[in-house]
Write an enzyme that holds these catalytic residues in place. Structure first.
Site, PDB file in Angstrom:
ATOM      1  N   ASP A 237      18.310 -53.463 -36.992  1.00 33.25           N
ATOM      2  CA  ASP A 237      18.231 -52.437 -35.955  1.00 33.25           C
ATOM      3  C   ASP A 237      17.477 -51.211 -36.467  1.00 33.25           C
ATOM      4  O   ASP A 237      16.646 -50.630 -35.759  1.00 33.25           O
ATOM      5  CB  ASP A 237      19.640 -52.052 -35.505  1.00 33.25           C
ATOM      6  CG  ASP A 237      19.634 -51.023 -34.383  1.00 33.25           C
ATOM      7  OD1 ASP A 237      19.177 -51.367 -33.283  1.00 33.25           O
ATOM      8  OD2 ASP A 237      20.075 -49.886 -34.618  1.00 33.25           O
ATOM      9  N   LYS A 241      13.633 -49.596 -35.209  1.00 34.54           N
ATOM     10  CA  LYS A 241      13.357 -48.198 -34.892  1.00 34.54           C
ATOM     11  C   LYS A 241      12.192 -47.659 -35.717  1.00 34.54           C
ATOM     12  O   LYS A 241      11.358 -46.894 -35.203  1.00 34.54           O
ATOM     13  CB  LYS A 241      14.619 -47.363 -35.127  1.00 34.54           C
ATOM     14  CG  LYS A 241      15.780 -47.723 -34.208  1.00 34.54           C
ATOM     15  CD  LYS A 241      17.034 -46.964 -34.584  1.00 34.54           C
ATOM     16  CE  LYS A 241      18.218 -47.395 -33.736  1.00 34.54           C
ATOM     17  NZ  LYS A 241      19.472 -46.711 -34.117  1.00 34.54           N
TER      18      LYS A 241
END
Length: 376
Positions: A237, A241
């Site tokens: 995750d 980003k």
């Protein structure tokens, strides 16, 4: 074929009628439900023209999950739409869902994707090219295959608007800040920081007084982690980003280019969720050893993402140098540092809460309003 839609758009632009925005929401999970509640609470303000004097008629006319959809010819009640979908929804037909949102008698259409699905993100370019605005916290579009991302960018230049502020930093203005820097002629040199409110919370709390696995279970109970905590602990995750920010700055970075440290021991990665949770204490020994090694040098552990000026990207558990901004954040704070041509030594920092459905939904809501304000 677009005459009726065009006439309504003209009337709204001359303030002869409200700006009507037909909205379809995909993915009424934690963030989606919270967004619907925020929309319900805001409806009276819209009707009163509280949006910079603009009379906005924002109609949630469709809602869908991976199995069902619910369509309404006029508008659904945002406060009850998720429950109504569960109770009286029909089988999902995504093509019909999209056609319903882009109604011929309404001037503007928007799809809000809170699903986290790569399959849904694969449709963005098609929707944007058809003039449908897309707002999402779904990271798959911004960090997925580079050709798909480039197609989305091309489609958004000549069609609907694409907004994705909540993909990085939840409700924080991270992408907007970077875009403003680039658009005004600044040059990005480096990005570094805490990109996960979950991992920030864990390592702010992890001081040896409780096993790491207990903190993970506590964070899961508080709703800070994904349902499967390995989605946070894997670092994927955070890497997504970092890729999104790199691409925003014009770098053709892909996930395969990011060195990712996975905090989950190899034997636990392929287990089903229940089996993993039964053996979660196997996280403790290696992380306790890392903590003791950091303390021996007078340091603390932080899980940082970094992109340097040569394009090298990594996300990993490190011991930041004394005085590093990441050592002073609050529990769930995201903290993103931009070193640029204008900010070479003292970096520009964006910091604030980065975990929880309320702040993420607020970031999505902000993007919806940003598009609405451009419609005049």
């Amino acid at each position: 074929g677009d005459a009726q839609r065009g006439l309504r758009a003209a009337h709204a632009a001359f303030w002869l009628s409200p700006q009507t925005l037909s909205v379809g929401l995909i993915g009424p999970g934690n963030v989606g439900r919270t967004l619907l509640q925020q929309l319900a609470e805001a409806a009276p303000r819209f009707a009163a023209g509280a949006l910079h004097g603009q009379n906005l008629d924002l109609r949630v006319r469709a809602i869908a999950n991976s199995r069902q959809m619910l369509l309404d010819p006029r508008t659904l009640d945002p406060a009850s739409a998720a429950d109504d979908l569960r109770d009286v929804g029909e089988p999902l037909d995504l093509q019909r869902f999209v056609a319903h949102v882009r109604a011929e008698h309404l001037p503007h259409a928007m799809i809000v994707d809170c699903s986290g699905s790569d399959a849904v993100a694969a449709h963005y370019a098609e929707w944007l090219a058809a003039g449908i605005h897309v707002v999402t916290p779904n990271k798959h579009a911004g960090s997925g295959p580079l050709p798909r991302f480039q197609a989305i960018r091309r489609a958004s230049r000549g069609g609907g608007q694409f907004r994705y502020e909540a993909t990085v930093g939840a409700g924080l203005p991270v992408i907007r800040t970077l875009r403003d820097l680039i658009d005004t002629g600044d040059v990005l040199h480096e990005v570094e920081g805490l990109f996960s409110g979950t991992l920030a919370w864990l390592f702010n709390r992890f001081d040896g007084s409780a096993p790491f696995s207990e903190l993970v279970l506590e964070a899961r109970k508080l709703g800070y982690t994904e349902p499967d905590p390995r989605d946070d602990l894997s670092g994927m995750d955070v890497a997504r980003k970092l890729v999104i920010l790199a691409r925003e700055a014009g770098r053709e970075l892909s996930l395969e280019d990011v060195a990712i440290e996975n905090l989950v021991p190899e034997p636990l990665r392929a287990l089903d969720l229940d089996a993993f949770l039964a053996r979660i204490d196997e996280l403790d020994a290696p992380l306790q050893a890392r903590l003791e090694a950091a303390r021996a040098d007078g340091g603390k552990l932080r899980y940082l993402a970094r992109l340097d000026r040569d394009g090298r990207a990594d996300v990993s558990l490190v011991v930041p140098p004394a005085g590093h901004a990441s050592l002073y954040g609050r529990l769930t704070d995201n903290l993103i540092q931009f070193r640029t041509l204008r900010y070479p030594d003292n970096p520009l920092v964006v910091q604030g809460p980065g975990a929880g459905p309320e702040v993420t939904a607020a970031g999505v809501f902000g993007d919806i309003l940003a598009i609405a304000q451009t419609l005049n």
